[in-house]
Design an enzyme around this catalytic site. Structure first.
Site, PDB file in Angstrom:
ATOM      1  CB  SER A  48      -1.058   0.052   1.156  1.00 10.80           C
ATOM      2  OG  SER A  48      -1.883  -0.972   1.180  1.00 10.80           O
ATOM      3  N   GLY A  88      -5.671  -1.649   3.111  1.00 11.74           N
ATOM      4  CA  GLY A  88      -6.755  -2.596   3.033  1.00 11.74           C
ATOM      5  C   GLY A  88      -7.587  -2.966   4.183  1.00 11.74           C
ATOM      6  CD  GLU A 163      -1.308  -4.831  -1.800  1.00  8.42           C
ATOM      7  OE1 GLU A 163      -1.184  -5.010  -0.435  1.00  8.42           O
ATOM      8  OE2 GLU A 163      -0.889  -5.771  -2.621  1.00  8.42           O
TER       9      GLU A 163
END
Length: 185
Positions: A48, A88, A163
């Site tokens: 991320s 996430g 992602e």
């Protein structure tokens, strides 16, 4: 080649299907805050972080002032700024901590997460929900059941679906913002 083809199908399907969780009002508010901010800070960890850095580069290319949290040349965040927090799970302690600090300094917080009800969703001003399988789902106790039914979640390992979908969505936001600011690039 079969696994490769199945994996790309799963990833592309996730990107297409994830659009149903976005609404125009949230998207417009997300873009409005970005465009109205003096400085835009980005934070994420693991892959991320790469998503955040990619988005930071794109924002810079369209003329916006960006900084990645944790880099040595980053100035302090202030009330005219915003933080884009990418996680996430929505509960990564580094990302949540950065969001809370930004909020306490008067900055706007924009979250990109699969879980809008998470800690990052609670602290954010705007949450963009990006659905994608994340790490906790491969350890949820249903692994054997999924395999018996032929649902091999390993085709999108760990946070891959989140992602990649986040990267595509954030690039699409750049396209919209370029149109809004009539950038010639």
């Amino acid at each position: 080649m079969e696994i490769f083809n199945n994996a790309t199908d799963v990833i592309l399907d996730n990107i297409k299907n994830a659009r149903e969780f976005l609404d125009e009002e949230t998207l417009n508010e997300f873009e409005f805050i970005l465009l109205g901010s003096e400085k835009i800070f980005l934070v994420g960890t693991g892959i991320s972080e790469f998503v955040a850095k990619t988005f930071a580069m794109r924002l810079t290319h369209i003329g916006l002032r960006t900084h990645v949290v944790g880099e040595s040349a980053s100035p302090p965040i202030s009330e005219n700024d915003c933080l884009v927090a990418i996680s996430g799970s929505g509960k990564n302690s580094i990302v949540v901590s950065a969001a809370r600090i930004a909020k306490s300094r008067g900055a706007k917080v924009l979250a990109v997460t699969s879980y809008p009800e998470s800690a990052i969703g609670e602290v954010s001003d705007v949450t963009m929900t990006v659905k994608g399988r994340i790490r906790k789902e491969w350890d949820d106790g249903n692994h054997l059941r999924r395999q018996i039914h032929g649902n091999f979640t390993s085709l999108t390992p760990l946070g891959t679906a989140f992602e990649l979908t986040a990267t595509v969505f954030l690039d699409a936001i750049i396209s919209e913002m370029m149109e809004k600011i009539q950038n010639p690039f």
